[in-house]
Design a protein around this motif. Structure first.
Motif, mmCIF file in Angstrom:
data_model
loop_
_atom_site.group_PDB
_atom_site.id
_atom_site.type_symbol
_atom_site.label_atom_id
_atom_site.label_comp_id
_atom_site.label_asym_id
_atom_site.label_seq_id
_atom_site.Cartn_x
_atom_site.Cartn_y
_atom_site.Cartn_z
ATOM 1 N N GLY A 51 0.844 -1.191 0.000
ATOM 2 C CA GLY A 51 0.000 0.000 0.000
ATOM 3 C C GLY A 51 0.877 1.238 0.000
ATOM 4 N N ASP A 52 0.262 2.399 -0.203
ATOM 5 C CA ASP A 52 1.052 3.627 -0.196
ATOM 6 C C ASP A 52 1.327 4.080 1.238
ATOM 7 O OD1 ASP A 52 -1.217 4.987 0.717
ATOM 8 O OD2 ASP A 52 -1.728 5.775 -1.245
ATOM 9 N N ALA A 53 2.120 5.122 1.361
ATOM 10 C CA ALA A 53 2.538 5.599 2.683
ATOM 11 C C ALA A 53 1.349 5.972 3.562
ATOM 12 C CB ALA A 53 3.494 6.779 2.534
ATOM 13 N N GLU A 54 0.326 6.582 2.976
ATOM 14 C CA GLU A 54 -0.850 6.973 3.770
ATOM 15 C C GLU A 54 -1.557 5.753 4.349
ATOM 16 O OE1 GLU A 54 -3.726 9.858 2.449
ATOM 17 O OE2 GLU A 54 -2.185 10.890 1.271
ATOM 18 N N GLU A 55 -1.747 4.732 3.528
ATOM 19 C CA GLU A 55 -2.413 3.511 3.999
ATOM 20 C C GLU A 55 -1.597 2.827 5.090
ATOM 21 O OE1 GLU A 55 -4.560 2.230 -0.218
ATOM 22 O OE2 GLU A 55 -2.533 1.519 0.229
#
Length: 80
Positions: A51-55
């Motif tokens: 997942g991306d950094a936010e997730e």
């Protein structure tokens, strides 16, 4: 006295998330959050496959009862 934004900006990364994922750093992150107001986390490419950094930051925040203060690029700042 520095502002909250300046303190966050000047933080050094103290937690790195790699191919072992967020579960590998949960305990260390918990310890650091108990001792300091903010913790800056960097997500390496291998970790971002999940997942991306936010997730990933949201997942770590849920695991450590913390709040995501900021995500920027491949880094995030959490506070408790």
């Amino acid at each position: 006295m520095s502002t909250r934004k300046q303190r966050i900006h000047n933080l050094d990364v103290t937690v790195w998330v790699g191919k072992r994922g967020t579960s590998a750093v949960t305990e260390e992150l918990n310890d650091q959050l108990a001792e300091q107001e903010f913790v800056k986390i960097k997500f390496h490419r291998a970790a971002r496959a999940d997942g991306d950094a936010e997730e990933l930051a949201t997942e770590l925040a849920e695991q450590t009862n913390a709040t995501v203060v900021q995500t920027r690029g491949h880094t995030a700042v959490l506070e408790r």
